[in-house]
Design a protein around this motif. Structure first.
Motif, short mmCIF file in Angstrom:
data_model
loop_
_atom_site.label_atom_id
_atom_site.label_comp_id
_atom_site.label_asym_id
_atom_site.label_seq_id
_atom_site.Cartn_x
_atom_site.Cartn_y
_atom_site.Cartn_z
N GLU A 199 43.24 49.49 45.20
CA GLU A 199 43.71 50.86 45.11
C GLU A 199 44.43 51.22 46.41
OE1 GLU A 199 40.46 53.45 44.38
OE2 GLU A 199 39.88 52.51 42.49
N ALA A 200 45.44 52.06 46.33
CA ALA A 200 46.20 52.49 47.51
C ALA A 200 45.41 53.59 48.21
CB ALA A 200 47.58 52.96 47.11
N ARG A 201 44.24 53.23 48.68
CA ARG A 201 43.34 54.19 49.30
C ARG A 201 42.87 53.63 50.64
NH1 ARG A 201 37.92 54.27 48.30
NH2 ARG A 201 38.24 53.07 46.38
N VAL A 202 42.70 54.51 51.62
CA VAL A 202 42.29 54.09 52.95
C VAL A 202 40.79 53.83 52.96
CG1 VAL A 202 42.19 54.72 55.39
CG2 VAL A 202 44.16 55.41 54.00
N GLY A 203 40.43 52.56 53.19
CA GLY A 203 39.01 52.22 53.24
C GLY A 203 38.43 52.32 54.63
N THR A 218 39.63 57.99 56.40
CA THR A 218 39.02 57.17 55.35
C THR A 218 38.90 58.00 54.06
OG1 THR A 218 37.75 55.90 56.95
CG2 THR A 218 36.97 55.87 54.68
N GLY A 219 39.34 57.41 52.97
CA GLY A 219 39.31 58.11 51.67
C GLY A 219 40.65 58.67 51.25
N ASP A 220 41.61 58.76 52.18
CA ASP A 220 42.95 59.26 51.82
C ASP A 220 43.61 58.35 50.79
OD1 ASP A 220 42.69 61.34 53.56
OD2 ASP A 220 43.96 60.50 55.15
N GLN A 221 44.26 58.98 49.80
CA GLN A 221 44.97 58.23 48.76
C GLN A 221 46.46 58.24 49.09
OE1 GLN A 221 43.20 57.02 45.96
NE2 GLN A 221 44.99 55.89 45.27
N ILE A 222 47.05 57.05 49.23
CA ILE A 222 48.49 56.95 49.50
C ILE A 222 49.20 56.89 48.15
CG2 ILE A 222 50.30 55.70 50.71
CD1 ILE A 222 48.03 56.76 52.50
N THR A 223 50.03 57.88 47.88
CA THR A 223 50.70 57.94 46.58
C THR A 223 52.14 57.42 46.61
OG1 THR A 223 51.35 60.24 46.98
CG2 THR A 223 49.26 59.86 45.83
N ALA A 224 52.77 57.43 47.82
CA ALA A 224 54.15 56.96 47.93
C ALA A 224 54.44 56.52 49.35
CB ALA A 224 55.14 58.04 47.50
N VAL A 225 55.30 55.52 49.50
CA VAL A 225 55.75 55.04 50.81
C VAL A 225 57.27 55.06 50.80
CG1 VAL A 225 55.74 53.15 52.48
CG2 VAL A 225 53.72 53.56 51.05
N LEU A 253 47.27 62.01 49.46
CA LEU A 253 46.44 62.93 48.69
C LEU A 253 45.04 62.93 49.30
CD1 LEU A 253 45.89 64.76 46.22
CD2 LEU A 253 45.35 62.67 44.93
N ARG A 254 44.63 64.16 49.77
CA ARG A 254 43.30 64.29 50.38
C ARG A 254 42.61 65.52 49.79
NH1 ARG A 254 43.29 65.07 56.67
NH2 ARG A 254 44.03 62.90 56.60
N GLU A 255 41.55 65.28 49.05
CA GLU A 255 40.78 66.36 48.44
C GLU A 255 41.68 67.36 47.70
OE1 GLU A 255 38.48 68.10 51.55
OE2 GLU A 255 37.17 66.34 51.79
N GLY A 280 47.29 49.75 60.47
CA GLY A 280 45.90 49.87 60.91
C GLY A 280 44.96 50.51 59.93
N VAL A 281 45.16 50.27 58.63
CA VAL A 281 44.22 50.76 57.64
C VAL A 281 43.53 49.56 56.98
CG1 VAL A 281 45.43 52.91 57.17
CG2 VAL A 281 45.99 50.87 55.82
N LEU A 282 42.28 49.75 56.62
CA LEU A 282 41.50 48.70 55.96
C LEU A 282 41.44 48.96 54.47
CD1 LEU A 282 38.53 48.49 58.49
CD2 LEU A 282 40.63 47.11 58.46
N ALA A 283 41.32 47.88 53.70
CA ALA A 283 41.27 48.00 52.25
C ALA A 283 40.00 48.73 51.81
CB ALA A 283 41.32 46.62 51.61
#
Length: 418
Positions: A199-203, A218-225, A253-255, A280-283
């Motif tokens: 998922e395109a989400r910051v782990g 952590t938990g942020d959803q990346i919807t577009a780059v 997308l955050r909350e 610098g984001v983890l899966a």
């Protein structure tokens, strides 16, 4: 010190579980197991329990289970010997004192005329009055030589008297337990560390990296780059990796709130000719029982496949012996892995366990696979191989194996210290 501790714990566990597999299956088959040893050489510590002596020995190069009937008995009682006898409550001989009878004043001295400690379990001889008498041996009687007690091994308690299937199971159980250990360790790893989710989400956020500086959490959803919609971790990373040193616009997308973030992908060199962009984001990961169970089995299978492929390349000459690691090399690698953290060390332990299982199953003399090969030949021929010839083959194989270990260890020393 941490490396030494990690090596002792890991190798101790691998050897213990391997030999424990042999021990448990052999005992269930009714085989008398005289010794369960971790290490070789002089004895450091021992205790007796349930007919077996458990020992820790000086040289941490493996272990063994000594089963009755695999080797000739060390003490042979022949006609003409004077022995001391003691009886149990069932009026059966429970102790046979071979020498030092003066230390057992309660024993009864008998000059042996005939004795059978394997089949009919009796002793016949002349007492001090010159009278011939015969006595039944208890099936768990011990003979005492130099004050060391050794339990007799009736034929039905010996390894060689068991069926082909029972003997094969006792030998195969050792390597099998190494595969079981790897599965269990990897299940634990997955349960603690979690499994990657596509998922395109910051782990997680790495320190001092663009993502942290831009305020991602952590938990942020990346919807577009850069205006391109992304739905999976793979979609997102493929775009970022091609933009090393370039500015990126991320829709986040955050909350239930959507906002934009701008940052510059840091360039990370993979090889002299190849680099990728990272922020610098983890899966993201998830922890589920079914996922952890599946991971344990699938990863063990993957490790086994890779090790077998490497062995195949070694046989075909695509790998040289210089690529092998011996005890010194594995010690060094274990230290490096230990520095990476507890969970990485768990993965390394699983890899070593699979490797030990596979190596032991190779059809080479002195290894479990070599012993299984002889048992298989017996099944085909319908009669066993001459024990002396088989023993000689295993002895030569063990000597050659030790030479290989010495050669590989020398390569390790050259590679690490020179």
């Amino acid at each position: 010190m941490n490396t030494l501790l990690a090596v002792i714990v890991i190798f101790g566990a691998l050897v213990f579980i391997h030999e424990w597999g042999h021990l448990i299956v052999a005992k269930r088959a009714g085989i008398l197991c005289r010794e369960f040893a971790i290490g070789f050489g002089p004895k450091l510590f021992s205790f007796d329990r349930n007919e077996t002596t458990y020992t820790i020995r000086l040289l941490p190069l493996g272990g063994y289970v000594r089963m009755a009937g695999e080797d000739p008995e060390l003490v042979q009682i022949r006609p003409g010997y004077e022995v001391g006898l003691e009886w149990n409550s069932d009026d059966k001989v429970s102790k046979i004192i071979v020498n030092n009878k003066s230390k057992h004043p309660e024993c009864r001295v008998l000059q042996v005329e005939e004795i059978d400690m394997e089949d009919k379990l009796f002793i016949r001889g002349y007492n001090e009055d010159g009278e011939l008498e015969s006595h039944t041996l208890d099936s768990k009687a011990v003979y005492i030589h130099d004050e060391k007690a050794t339990q007799i091994a009736p034929l039905d308690r010996q390894f060689r008297s068991k069926t082909v299937g029972q003997r094969a199971a006792a030998i195969f159980a050792g390597p099998a337990m190494n595969f079981v250990l790897a599965v269990v360790v990897l299940i634990f790893y997955a349960a603690v560390a979690g499994l990657p989710v596509d998922e395109a989400r910051v782990g997680g956020i790495q320190e001092d990296m663009p993502a942290e500086e831009a305020g991602l959490e952590t938990g942020d959803q990346i919807t577009a780059v850069n205006g391109e919609q992304v739905e999976s971790w793979q979609d997102m990373t493929e775009i970022i990796q091609t933009q090393a040193g370039e500015e990126l616009d991320l829709e986040v997308l955050r909350e239930e709130e959507t906002f934009s973030v701008s940052l510059t992908a840091e360039e990370r060199q993979l090889t002299e000719e190849e680099s990728v962009g990272v922020i610098g984001v983890l899966a993201p990961t998830e922890r589920t029982l079914t996922g952890a169970l599946a991971f344990g089995f699938t990863e063990t299978y993957q490790y086994a496949t890779l090790i077998l492929e490497a062995l195949g390349m070694l046989v075909t000459g695509q790998f040289s012996l210089d690529a092998l690691a011996g005890p010194v090399g594995i010690y060094n690698y274990t230290g490096e892995v230990a520095a990476m953290g507890f969970l990485v060390l768990f993965q390394w332990a699983a890899i070593l366990s699979v490797n030990l299982g596979i190596i032991n199953l190779l059809p080479l003399p002195a290894l479990d696979g070599g012993r299984l090969l002889f048992i298989g030949l017996e099944a085909v021929r319908g009669k066993p191989i001459d024990p002396q010839k088989e023993g000689m083959v295993h002895f030569i194989g063990f000597a050659l194996l030790m030479l290989l270990v010495i050669a590989v260890t020398w390569n390790d020393i050259n590679r690490i210290f020179m």
